[in-house]
Structure formats: structure tokens, C-alpha cells
Design an enzyme around this catalytic site. Sequence first.
Site, short mmCIF file in Angstrom:
data_model
loop_
_atom_site.label_atom_id
_atom_site.label_comp_id
_atom_site.label_asym_id
_atom_site.label_seq_id
_atom_site.Cartn_x
_atom_site.Cartn_y
_atom_site.Cartn_z
N ARG A 69 0.85 -1.21 0.00
CA ARG A 69 0.00 0.00 0.00
C ARG A 69 0.88 1.25 0.00
O ARG A 69 0.62 2.22 -0.71
CB ARG A 69 -0.91 -0.03 1.24
CG ARG A 69 -1.88 1.14 1.34
CD ARG A 69 -2.80 1.00 2.54
NE ARG A 69 -3.53 -0.25 2.55
CZ ARG A 69 -4.61 -0.51 1.79
NH1 ARG A 69 -5.08 0.41 0.98
NH2 ARG A 69 -5.20 -1.68 1.86
N HIS A 113 -18.79 10.40 0.86
CA HIS A 113 -19.15 9.08 1.38
C HIS A 113 -20.67 8.95 1.31
O HIS A 113 -21.39 9.87 1.70
CB HIS A 113 -18.67 8.94 2.82
CG HIS A 113 -18.96 7.60 3.40
ND1 HIS A 113 -18.25 6.47 3.06
CD2 HIS A 113 -19.92 7.18 4.26
CE1 HIS A 113 -18.74 5.42 3.70
NE2 HIS A 113 -19.77 5.83 4.43
C1 GAR Z 1 -20.39 7.43 -4.87
O1 GAR Z 1 -21.67 7.05 -4.46
C2 GAR Z 1 -19.52 7.73 -3.68
O2 GAR Z 1 -20.23 8.33 -2.63
C3 GAR Z 1 -19.04 6.37 -3.30
O3 GAR Z 1 -18.79 5.72 -4.52
C4 GAR Z 1 -19.66 6.25 -5.51
C5 GAR Z 1 -18.82 6.66 -6.69
O4 GAR Z 1 -19.63 7.02 -7.77
N1 GAR Z 1 -17.87 6.44 -2.49
C6 GAR Z 1 -17.57 5.55 -1.55
O5 GAR Z 1 -18.26 4.57 -1.32
C7 GAR Z 1 -16.29 5.83 -0.79
N2 GAR Z 1 -16.18 4.98 0.35
P1 GAR Z 1 -19.01 7.81 -9.00
O6 GAR Z 1 -17.76 7.04 -9.43
O7 GAR Z 1 -20.06 7.78 -10.05
O8 GAR Z 1 -18.66 9.21 -8.55
#
Ligand code: GAR
Length: 201
Positions: A69, A113
Site C-alpha cells: 500500500r 461518502h
Molecule cells: C459514490 O456514491 C460515492 O459516494 C461512493 O462511490 C460512488 C462513486 O460514484 N464512495 C464511496 O463509497 C467511498 N467509500 P461515482 O464514481 O459515479 O462518482
Amino acid sequence: MNNIVILISGSGSNMAAIARAAQKEAWQDKFGARVAAVFSNQADAPGLALAQRLGIANATLSHRDFASREAFDAALMARIDAHAPQLVVLAGFMRILSPAFVRHYAGRLINIHPSLLPAFTGLNTHQRALDAGCGVAGATVHQVTAELDHGAILAQAVVPVLPGDSADTLAARVLTQEHLIFPRAVREFFEGQGWGRDQCA
Ligand code: GAR
């Protein structure tokens, strides 16, 4: 130039919402701000093609090419820092960040989030909200700190949970709100209003 670097892993719709707001609201003229680059840790992320269509420099840096990482994060930092960003935006970037990465971008690293933090940190937020019988759900823009999904809240949006909702229908309702609050939080960063204000959509 106030460069924004956006990190994605998937569809990139939040990245696009920010890039479109930057264009529509003339962030370059107003704040000297622009989305300088998009990086994905997944080569097949649809968001890369979206960034391309929006005319934004984009590249993949796969975590699978690194032994640890820390090694991946160090390489990513080097790629990001080539753009000397004022702000680094995690827009569906599905990686846990090393302490060194978080420290390096302290005060200029934000995430969205898909829950009303502090509820439902981590994964599967929509199903967990349904299972808990929540009447409302939502999304949170927050500063990134060492503890996962725990930094200062910058913006939140609330949506109702409707009868018959599945995790997918709820996620879609939340996502439409993400596209409003995330660009707004980024704009406010450049307007100089500062971080750490709680606010509701
Ligand atoms: C979004 O819903 C964001 O809130 C979530 O992933 C999706 C990405 O959508 N993020 C997480 O879960 C972070 N832990 P996108 O690629 O269409 O923006």
C-alpha cells in the site's frame, strides 16, 4: 493556477459533476481553479473515458503493480504532485489510504461518502441503512483524516428512504444529491470560506 486532482475507481459521475460545475461556474476565471488531472487505480474505470470526453488529462495507476500500500501511495503522490494541486478530491476512490498519504495532503484532501456520517462508515452503506430501518439516508463530504470516514463534515444531503427501496434505488437517489453537494463543497474551498462548517443541503 489552483489545480484540482481527482481520484476515482469507477464510473466517475462525481468527478464529472465537479468538472462540469467548474466549467459552468467559470472557476478558472473566478478562482484560477481547474480540474487538472484524473487518476484511477482501476484501468477499466468508465470514469476515465468520461474524463477524456471532458478534456481532462487522465491516467491509470494500478495498485496491483505495487508490492505494498505504501509503495502504491508513494507512486500516486508523485503523480499527483506533478500537478501541484491545491486540492485532492476522492470521488469514489475505493482505496484505504496510508497515513503518509493522508499526512501529505492534510487540509487539502476531501472525500464523498454515501451515508450520513457518522452513521455507516465503510462499505455497503445503502443496504445497511435499509437493514437498520432508516427513514432517511444521504451523503457526506468530509475532510480526510487518518481514521476512515471520520474527518470534519463539510456538507451533507438528506434523502428519504421510500417504501420498496432497494440498495440500488436508494443509491441512485443519494447519488443525484452527491452531484450537488460535492461541487458546492469544492467551490467553497476556493471561495475561501474555509473548511469545517457543518451545513445541510
Ligand atoms: C459514490 O456514491 C460515492 O459516494 C461512493 O462511490 C460512488 C462513486 O460514484 N464512495 C464511496 O463509497 C467511498 N467509500 P461515482 O464514481 O459515479 O462518482
